[in-house]
Design an enzyme around this catalytic site. Structure first.
Site, mmCIF file in Angstrom:
data_model
loop_
_atom_site.group_PDB
_atom_site.id
_atom_site.type_symbol
_atom_site.label_atom_id
_atom_site.label_comp_id
_atom_site.label_asym_id
_atom_site.label_seq_id
_atom_site.Cartn_x
_atom_site.Cartn_y
_atom_site.Cartn_z
ATOM 1 C CB CYS A 24 -0.840 0.081 1.267
ATOM 2 S SG CYS A 24 -1.947 -1.273 1.460
ATOM 3 N NE ARG A 81 -9.483 -3.112 -2.640
ATOM 4 C CZ ARG A 81 -9.303 -4.396 -2.379
ATOM 5 N NH1 ARG A 81 -9.742 -5.322 -3.201
ATOM 6 N NH2 ARG A 81 -8.681 -4.778 -1.298
HETATM 7 P P1 XMP Z 1 -0.767 -7.164 3.328
HETATM 8 O O1 XMP Z 1 0.052 -6.360 4.285
HETATM 9 O O2 XMP Z 1 -1.283 -8.418 3.928
HETATM 10 O O3 XMP Z 1 -2.047 -6.240 3.001
HETATM 11 O O4 XMP Z 1 -0.025 -7.401 2.055
HETATM 12 C C1 XMP Z 1 -3.125 -6.690 2.246
HETATM 13 C C2 XMP Z 1 -4.253 -5.664 2.318
HETATM 14 O O5 XMP Z 1 -3.835 -4.427 1.742
HETATM 15 C C3 XMP Z 1 -4.963 -3.736 1.199
HETATM 16 N N1 XMP Z 1 -4.623 -3.370 -0.175
HETATM 17 C C4 XMP Z 1 -4.217 -2.145 -0.550
HETATM 18 N N2 XMP Z 1 -4.118 -0.986 0.144
HETATM 19 N N3 XMP Z 1 -3.296 0.081 -1.780
HETATM 20 C C5 XMP Z 1 -3.670 0.124 -0.481
HETATM 21 O O6 XMP Z 1 -3.583 1.189 0.139
HETATM 22 C C6 XMP Z 1 -3.369 -1.041 -2.551
HETATM 23 O O7 XMP Z 1 -3.016 -1.052 -3.721
HETATM 24 C C7 XMP Z 1 -3.865 -2.198 -1.899
HETATM 25 N N4 XMP Z 1 -4.114 -3.471 -2.341
HETATM 26 C C8 XMP Z 1 -4.570 -4.149 -1.256
HETATM 27 C C9 XMP Z 1 -6.128 -4.668 1.281
HETATM 28 O O8 XMP Z 1 -6.921 -4.262 2.374
HETATM 29 C C10 XMP Z 1 -5.481 -6.036 1.498
HETATM 30 O O9 XMP Z 1 -6.312 -6.943 2.161
#
Ligand code: XMP
Length: 521
Positions: free
Chosen positions: A344, A439
């Site tokens: 993120c 999203r």
């Molecule tokens: P981890 O830390 O497990 O996080 O890799 C997965 C979660 O991150 C969110 N997610 C995003 N948040 N930009 C964001 O700010 C993104 O591109 C993105 N893609 C996923 C999402 O809640 C996921 O479960």
């Protein structure tokens, strides 16, 4: 007896959640900023229970969910998650009909039943079959034989699939239909593995059982080795997560889709979710970056009205007001996490988001009042983080921890002799162009504005099967619960005592001042 009680002296250092977070209300804390204090325990880690209720009719046997991301969860991951007792949320970066068939694959997955076994035709030569085995590198050489309509003709046994018989036709070499052991789909009943297990015990020397329908069309194959493996696994502590009809549980993400006028496309959302419900989906997740918003709330309301009993997850939020809003709209479980994810960049790009432990605490208090569950979403990098997250939430959602697993979709590549898998944020440019723009409040077709990416494209080192990864994580969670004397997750939430960690304390927490030979894993 005194040794089993908390000492008042401890209480002034290691505080329960309300006192601790109130005392730290001016600073956002995340997993590594805190540690949990140990408590008197008569609980062995292996005896701790990890089941968790997310909504009426949605119970998991382990508190782990794989993220609805296009490099994390499709049917293969969702099947593996459910078999381990957890849940997979199938992402929505694909045409709706593809998502429906992904859900069907999970719901109709019968563990141990090979649904579409490799078949051969009666007119083929044994030589062709040998070539097929070589080409596809099959590790087996026994094949059901079917006619052009899929009707069972016999079984080609591995004993005759030999170069010396290469010029013979399959029809000359097969074991004829009458002598092949079969079972109908109906006879398999609710517990196909138990039924097949009984069959293999009763039929000495038979290692394969073919499944047919009433018209003798082939519908699957069960092998004794699979049945033995599964029967062994059933003795494991954490059972697969199943619905009332003994099918694996499965979730699917949906977006707050808008029409060409920018209004919520209620008709399309209802059709989409209607299709998912028809396929037996157990929960839908209205997944967006900003859940405390009209579009998400209205989507949840529309779904709640149309499907009063369907468990709904919604998010993401990091405030008590956000939890209250989504709960009032009808959500049962709320995703908490804005910007903690490993891919993120929301906090960098938009300057918003709250460190995860503080966000979880604030949201957990609103959730308790509204009687909804919260899910800790993002930022988990080790089992200790999960233990900390579960002191305030009902389950964790992981992306990065699972993206390197064999079961995750995504390209595999070799760099410098190491195998990596692709892992990308759903807010990365590539993922938004593939469908997830809504999203993040963008339109993928919007050519007039540049999409502001809130995620990156990355790689994860390949880590093998999710079974292994989950076994490690579960071991860690149970260990943490043992240290706190918590026999289940409810007790973990009640008993947790926190203290902040200094930067030196963080360094102390990881291996230090040694030359590391092997990692903990
Ligand atoms: P981890 O830390 O497990 O996080 O890799 C997965 C979660 O991150 C969110 N997610 C995003 N948040 N930009 C964001 O700010 C993104 O591109 C993105 N893609 C996923 C999402 O809640 C996921 O479960």
């Amino acid at each position: 007896m005194a040794a089993t009680r908390n000492s008042n002296f401890d209480d002034s250092f290691y505080q329960p959640a309300d006192a601790f977070f109130a005392a730290n209300s001016k600073v956002g804390l995340t997993y590594d900023d805190i540690t949990l204090a140990t408590l008197y325990s008569d609980i062995l880690p292996r005896n701790t229970q990890l089941d968790t209720q997310l909504a009426d009719g949605l119970q998991l046997n382990i508190p782990a969910i794989s993220a609805d991301m296009d490099t994390v969860t499709e049917s293969r991951m969702a099947i593996a998650m459910a078999l381990n007792g957890g849940l997979g949320l199938i992402h929505y970066n694909m045409p709706e009909r593809d998502q429906l068939s992904q859900v069907s694959r999970v719901k109709y997955h019968v563990q141990g039943l090979i649904q579409d076994p490799i078949k051969v035709l009666p007119d083929q030569l044994i030589g062709d079959v040998l070539e097929l085995i070589e080409q596809k590198r099959f590790g087996f050489s026994t094949f059901p034989v079917v006619d052009s309509k899929g009707k069972l003709v016999g079984l080609l046994s591995g004993h005759v699939v030999k170069p010396r018989y290469a010029a013979k036709k399959v029809i000359e070499a097969l074991t004829p239909r009458k002598q092949v052991h079969t079972i109908t789909k109906k006879e398999l009943g609710k517990d196909p593995i138990a039924r097949a297990d009984k069959f293999f015990t009763e039929h000495l020397g038979i290692h394969k059982l073919l499944v047919v329908d009433d018209d003798d069309h082939l519908h699957g194959l069960i092998t004794m080795s699979d049945v033995e493996r599964i029967t062994q696994e059933r003795k494991a502590q954490f059972k697969p997560a199943r619905d009332a009809q003994f099918r694996l549980v499965c979730g699917a993400a949906v977006s707050a889709t808008r029409n060409a006028f920018g209004e919520l496309d209620k008709k399309r959302i209802l059709e989409h979710v209607g299709g998912l419900v028809e396929r037996g989906v157990d929960v839908v997740a209205v997944s967006t970056a900003h859940g405390h918003s009209k579009g998400v709330g209205d989507t949840v309301k529309v779904l709640r009205d149309a499907f009063p009993k369907l468990p709904i997850i919604a998010g993401n939020v990091t405030s008590a007001a956000g939890v209250e809003y989504l709960a009032d709209c009808g959500a049962n479980a709320i995703k908490v996490g804005q910007g903690p994810g490993s891919i993120c960049t929301t906090r960098i790009v938009a300057g918003v988001g709250i460190p995860q432990m503080t966000a979880l605490y604030v949201c957990s208090r609103a959730a308790a009042k509204k009687k909804v569950a919260i899910l800790a979403d993002g930022g988990i990098t080790k089992s200790g983080d999960i233990v900390k997250a579960l002191t305030l939430s009902s389950a964790v959602i992981c992306g990065g921890m699972f993206a390197g697993c064999t079961e995750a979709p995504g390209e595999v590549m070799e760099i410098g002799g190491k195998i990596y898998k692709q892992y990308r944020g759903m807010g990365s440019l590539a993922a938004m162009k593939a469908g997830s723009a809504a999203r993040y409040g963008h339109e993928k077709a919007d050519a007039t504005r540049k999409l502001a990416a809130e995620g990156i494209e990355a790689l994860k080192e390949s880590v093998g099967s999710i079974d292994r990864v989950l076994a490690q994580l579960i071991g860690g969670i149970q260990s943490g619960m043992g240290y706190l004397g918590a026999k289940n997750l409810e007790e973990l939430r009640q008993k947790a005592r926190y203290i902040r960690v200094s930067p030196a304390g963080q360094r102390e927490a990881a291996p230090h001042d040694v030359v590391e030979l092997k990692t903990g894993n």
